[in-house]
Design an enzyme around this catalytic site. Structure first.
Site, PDB file in Angstrom:
ATOM      1  N   ASP A  11      46.635 -36.323  32.855  1.00  0.00           N
ATOM      2  CA  ASP A  11      45.445 -37.174  32.820  1.00  0.00           C
ATOM      3  C   ASP A  11      45.777 -38.499  33.482  1.00  0.00           C
ATOM      4  O   ASP A  11      46.781 -39.139  33.145  1.00  0.00           O
ATOM      5  CB  ASP A  11      44.994 -37.411  31.379  1.00  0.00           C
ATOM      6  CG  ASP A  11      44.363 -36.171  30.758  1.00  0.00           C
ATOM      7  OD1 ASP A  11      44.265 -35.140  31.451  1.00  0.00           O
ATOM      8  OD2 ASP A  11      43.977 -36.227  29.575  1.00  0.00           O
ATOM      9  N   ASP A 137      32.615 -29.908  27.108  1.00  0.00           N
ATOM     10  CA  ASP A 137      33.281 -30.698  26.076  1.00  0.00           C
ATOM     11  C   ASP A 137      32.309 -30.902  24.932  1.00  0.00           C
ATOM     12  O   ASP A 137      31.226 -31.446  25.127  1.00  0.00           O
ATOM     13  CB  ASP A 137      33.713 -32.052  26.649  1.00  0.00           C
ATOM     14  CG  ASP A 137      34.513 -31.899  27.940  1.00  0.00           C
ATOM     15  OD1 ASP A 137      35.274 -30.918  28.045  1.00  0.00           O
ATOM     16  OD2 ASP A 137      34.369 -32.752  28.829  1.00  0.00           O
TER      17      ASP A 137
END
Length: 248
Positions: A11, A137
């Site tokens: 990330d 998500d």
């Protein structure tokens, strides 16, 4: 037992390798300042994929860590056996999608766009069959967008079903409440989604131990193609070689 593909996560925030807790940008832990070195390390360990997310891009709606992504691509391109990169974060147009796919990214991930601009997401899936994954998500079962800052009233399953026949490669299902928390994968919700749609599902969020990987591997034949592993690898809770051996 079906094979489980492992996706170690990188990330990116401000060009650095970080992990968040529940997607909160102010809850970032920095694990490295050189994403290319991290990618090369994952490749050397034997992973066949690297999962990259441009966190700044997810919030900005456009690529924000392009230099870091290019460095990652360069670091893994000559690895024997080949290492593929899947990339998400800030991909909101056909031009951006095409540019990344042309630059060496094997698979792009469309998250917010799958909810807010489904026509674009469908167009991308059809234009590049097998090279577009949908990032769904969910918080409390409802889909969140804009780097998880906004929670919709759409159930994850209804969003996934839109893309079943469009040529999408997979659904990446993240349980936001568990992401970065090392509390265990939500196997039940992931499996329920895999059973409800025809697309392969990649689990994300909460991996804390080899036991989580074992639980997913046990039901992989029902449509769970792989799992993304982040903080547990960086914190040393999951030994990468043991994980690869278990995954088959």
């Amino acid at each position: 037992m079906a094979k489980l593909t492992l996706y170690p996560a990188i990330d990116l925030k401000g060009g650095q390798v970080v992990r968040l807790k529940r997607g909160e940008m102010d809850q970032a832990t920095v694990y490295g300042t050189d994403p290319a070195v991290q990618a090369a390390s994952f490749a050397a360990t034997g992973f066949g994929w690297v999962h990259v997310v441009d966190l700044d891009g997810a919030f900005a709606g456009r690529p924000a860590n392009a230099a870091a992504v290019q460095a990652i691509l360069a670091a893994v391109q000559d690895v024997p056996g080949g290492v593929k990169v899947q990339l998400g974060g800030g991909i909101r147009s056909m031009a951006t999608a095409e540019a990344w796919l042309a630059s060496g990214v094997s698979r792009i991930i469309l998250g917010s766009a799958a909810v807010k601009d489904p026509e674009f997401a469908l167009q991308a899936c059809r234009a590049w069959p097998g090279r577009v994954a949908l990032g769904i998500d969910a918080k409390g079962g409802m889909v969140a967008t804009e780097g998880w800052a906004e929670v919709s009233t759409l159930p994850a399953e209804s969003v996934a079903k839109r893309f079943e026949d469009a040529g999408a490669a997979a659904i990446i299902y993240t349980d936001i409440d568990r992401d970065g928390m090392l509390g265990g994968v939500n196997v039940e919700a992931t499996l329920a989604l895999a059973r409800a749609v025809k697309l392969p599902v990649i689990a994300s969020g909460g991996v804390a131990s080899l036991a989580d990987l074992e639980a997913l591997a046990a039901v992989a034949a029902e449509g769970i193609e792989g799992v993304i592993i982040g903080r547990a690898l960086y914190d040393g809770r999951v030994d990468p070689r043991a994980a690869l051996a278990l995954a088959g």
